[in-house]
Enzyme design. Structure first.
Site, PDB file in Angstrom:
ATOM      1  N   SER A  93       0.893  -1.167   0.000  1.00 10.96           N
ATOM      2  CA  SER A  93       0.000   0.000   0.000  1.00 10.96           C
ATOM      3  C   SER A  93       0.930   1.216   0.000  1.00 10.96           C
ATOM      4  O   SER A  93       1.290   1.750   1.044  1.00 10.96           O
ATOM      5  CB  SER A  93      -0.899   0.018   1.241  1.00 10.96           C
ATOM      6  N   LYS A 168      -6.241   2.863  -3.075  1.00  7.71           N
ATOM      7  CA  LYS A 168      -6.062   2.109  -1.821  1.00  7.71           C
ATOM      8  C   LYS A 168      -6.001   3.060  -0.621  1.00  7.71           C
ATOM      9  O   LYS A 168      -6.570   2.784   0.441  1.00  7.71           O
ATOM     10  CB  LYS A 168      -4.785   1.269  -1.914  1.00  7.71           C
ATOM     11  N   LYS A 237      -0.192   5.102   8.256  1.00  9.13           N
ATOM     12  CA  LYS A 237       0.592   5.420   7.039  1.00  9.13           C
ATOM     13  C   LYS A 237      -0.331   5.592   5.833  1.00  9.13           C
ATOM     14  O   LYS A 237      -0.198   6.536   5.060  1.00  9.13           O
ATOM     15  CB  LYS A 237       1.606   4.281   6.819  1.00  9.13           C
TER      16      LYS A 237
HETATM   17  P1  NDP Z   1       4.475  -6.964   7.711  1.00 10.78           P
HETATM   18  O1  NDP Z   1       5.053  -6.015   8.688  1.00 10.78           O
HETATM   19  O2  NDP Z   1       3.835  -8.223   8.220  1.00 10.78           O
HETATM   20  O3  NDP Z   1       5.598  -7.409   6.640  1.00 10.78           O
HETATM   21  C1  NDP Z   1       6.481  -6.485   6.094  1.00 10.78           C
HETATM   22  C2  NDP Z   1       7.432  -7.178   5.128  1.00 10.78           C
HETATM   23  O4  NDP Z   1       8.343  -6.190   4.615  1.00 10.78           O
HETATM   24  C3  NDP Z   1       8.302  -8.261   5.770  1.00 10.78           C
HETATM   25  O5  NDP Z   1       8.566  -9.253   4.814  1.00 10.78           O
HETATM   26  C4  NDP Z   1       9.569  -7.479   6.117  1.00 10.78           C
HETATM   27  O6  NDP Z   1      10.725  -8.297   6.210  1.00 10.78           O
HETATM   28  C5  NDP Z   1       9.685  -6.589   4.902  1.00 10.78           C
HETATM   29  N1  NDP Z   1      10.524  -5.412   5.148  1.00 10.78           N
HETATM   30  C6  NDP Z   1      10.327  -4.440   6.055  1.00 10.78           C
HETATM   31  N2  NDP Z   1      11.276  -3.489   5.942  1.00 10.78           N
HETATM   32  C7  NDP Z   1      12.118  -3.894   4.953  1.00 10.78           C
HETATM   33  C8  NDP Z   1      13.285  -3.360   4.372  1.00 10.78           C
HETATM   34  N3  NDP Z   1      13.805  -2.187   4.770  1.00 10.78           N
HETATM   35  N4  NDP Z   1      13.898  -4.039   3.375  1.00 10.78           N
HETATM   36  C9  NDP Z   1      13.377  -5.230   2.957  1.00 10.78           C
HETATM   37  N5  NDP Z   1      12.267  -5.806   3.457  1.00 10.78           N
HETATM   38  C10 NDP Z   1      11.646  -5.134   4.444  1.00 10.78           C
HETATM   39  O7  NDP Z   1       3.442  -6.125   6.834  1.00 10.78           O
HETATM   40  P2  NDP Z   1       2.120  -6.605   6.071  1.00 10.78           P
HETATM   41  O8  NDP Z   1       2.423  -7.842   5.288  1.00 10.78           O
HETATM   42  O9  NDP Z   1       0.967  -6.557   7.009  1.00 10.78           O
HETATM   43  O10 NDP Z   1       1.916  -5.362   5.074  1.00 10.78           O
HETATM   44  C11 NDP Z   1       2.637  -5.244   3.850  1.00 10.78           C
HETATM   45  C12 NDP Z   1       1.935  -4.191   3.000  1.00 10.78           C
HETATM   46  O11 NDP Z   1       0.607  -4.626   2.724  1.00 10.78           O
HETATM   47  C13 NDP Z   1       1.815  -2.824   3.709  1.00 10.78           C
HETATM   48  O12 NDP Z   1       1.989  -1.803   2.772  1.00 10.78           O
HETATM   49  C14 NDP Z   1       0.389  -2.861   4.263  1.00 10.78           C
HETATM   50  O13 NDP Z   1      -0.117  -1.547   4.437  1.00 10.78           O
HETATM   51  C15 NDP Z   1      -0.324  -3.654   3.182  1.00 10.78           C
HETATM   52  N6  NDP Z   1      -1.557  -4.342   3.579  1.00 10.78           N
HETATM   53  C16 NDP Z   1      -1.635  -5.064   4.747  1.00 10.78           C
HETATM   54  C17 NDP Z   1      -2.802  -5.729   5.089  1.00 10.78           C
HETATM   55  C18 NDP Z   1      -2.927  -6.536   6.342  1.00 10.78           C
HETATM   56  O14 NDP Z   1      -4.078  -6.924   6.685  1.00 10.78           O
HETATM   57  N7  NDP Z   1      -1.846  -6.843   7.068  1.00 10.78           N
HETATM   58  C19 NDP Z   1      -3.981  -5.667   4.208  1.00 10.78           C
HETATM   59  C20 NDP Z   1      -3.773  -4.959   2.965  1.00 10.78           C
HETATM   60  C21 NDP Z   1      -2.609  -4.299   2.691  1.00 10.78           C
HETATM   61  P3  NDP Z   1      11.205  -8.957   7.617  1.00 10.78           P
HETATM   62  O15 NDP Z   1      10.516 -10.285   7.677  1.00 10.78           O
HETATM   63  O16 NDP Z   1      12.665  -9.034   7.477  1.00 10.78           O
HETATM   64  O17 NDP Z   1      10.767  -8.006   8.716  1.00 10.78           O
END
Ligand code: NDP
Length: 292
Positions: A93, A168, A237
């Site tokens: 997002s 979104k 965010k």
């Molecule tokens: P999470 O916090 O569960 O996962 C984040 C992911 O990003 C992990 O794989 C993490 O890796 C990785 N990451 C974070 N920082 C970095 C970095 N600097 N470099 C590389 N990888 C990185 O988030 P969500 O899966 O919940 O959300 C992901 C996206 O989807 C967001 O934009 C959110 O707004 C959106 N979203 C979420 C929903 C939900 O219900 N959760 C629904 C719809 C959209 P690591 O494992 O190493 O931390």
């Protein structure tokens, strides 16, 4: 099929989404910053945990990061290893402006960019029933649509690069409005002696209902279960990105701007890593009652 597919970012959303690609028969190369999560993914869902450079060579590259900044950083890190003709599909997002910048950078490498954020939460991701809202060229959209069908049910091309992210952000700002407004109303009703279950039963058969009253509040707040599937910091965010969309449209939009203030406060008071429904704990604190 036949396309090589890579998925970068196996978080709460990325993991189940990539798992559905694997189940649909794609040989998915996965990369995650914390490498152990990619290994766990490969053991649970199949696919191959690879280094970032190898993932970057795929014909379709998915990313699902917290914000567009991490995506932009990944594009820089992988730039030399991308294949001409590939499509980068960003399910973050994210924000429209950064996405337009990323798209023009990728174009230099002959790679198309689609912003393809999703709605449906972790349950929708696991069930493969997500809604995709996709910005970018029609041709790139048609090329990857069959791949998206392994993860989503409603897949809509909404306009040029950035428009998926804009839509979104507006959607999630509406989620934020509905959640907070329902919390205020229910806390007041509890203070009037109304059982929130009864209040929700009536509201959900009436015109004030929303996803917050139908699902989030009954399942997370009233039960005190507070599952943590979508972080409050991520919703705040998204509302922040919604403000940039309003700025771009030169629109006062007082209600949505107030919602931004409210969620900044909730994020500060309740904490960014709490689930988004936990924002209502702040209302409960103010009211001195539980919505339960
Ligand atoms: P999470 O916090 O569960 O996962 C984040 C992911 O990003 C992990 O794989 C993490 O890796 C990785 N990451 C974070 N920082 C970095 C970095 N600097 N470099 C590389 N990888 C990185 O988030 P969500 O899966 O919940 O959300 C992901 C996206 O989807 C967001 O934009 C959110 O707004 C959106 N979203 C979420 C929903 C939900 O219900 N959760 C629904 C719809 C959209 P690591 O494992 O190493 O931390």
């Amino acid at each position: 099929m036949g396309k090589s597919v890579a998925f970068l970012g196996l978080g709460a959303m990325g993991h189940p989404m990539a798992c559905n690609l694997s189940k649909a028969g794609y040989e998915v190369k996965v990369w995650n910053r914390t490498a152990s999560r990619a290994e766990e993914f490969a053991a649970a869902c199949g696919g191959e945990a690879v280094g970032l450079e190898e993932a970057a060579g795929a014909a379709v590259i998915f990313s699902c990061m917290p914000t567009s900044s991490e995506v932009e950083e990944l594009v820089s890190r992988t730039f030399e290893h991308l294949s001409r003709g590939a499509v980068w599909v960003d399910c973050t997002s994210g924000d429209p402006q950064t996405s337009r910048r990323i798209a023009s950078r990728l174009a230099e490498a002959g790679v198309e960019f689609l912003d393809a954020p999703v709605s449906g939460g972790t349950d929708g991701a696991a069930a493969g029933t997500l809604t995709f809202m996709v910005g970018g060229s029609e041709a790139a959209f048609e090329q990857v649509k069959p791949v998206l069908e392994a993860m989503g049910k409603k897949i809509v091309h909404v306009g040029p690069v950035g428009s998926g992210h804009a839509l979104k952000a507006v959607n999630n700002t509406l989620l934020a409005v509905n959640l907070w407004a329902a919390g205020e109303g229910l806390a007041a009703l509890v203070k009037q002696g109304v059982d929130p279950r009864v209040a929700l039963e009536v509201i959900n058969a009436s015109s004030g209902r929303s996803n917050a009253t139908e699902n989030l509040i009954p399942q997370r707040v009233v039960t005190r279960a507070w599952p943590n599937t979508f972080k409050l910091g991520l919703l705040a965010k998204d509302v922040g990105i919604g403000m940039k969309v309003l700025d771009g449209a030169d629109l006062p939009a007082p209600l949505l701007r107030l919602t931004h203030e409210v969620y900044q406060m909730a994020r500060r008071e309740v904490g960014p890593d709490a689930d988004h429904a936990e924002a209502l704990k702040l209302i409960e604190r103010w009211a001195g009652v539980e919505i339960a």
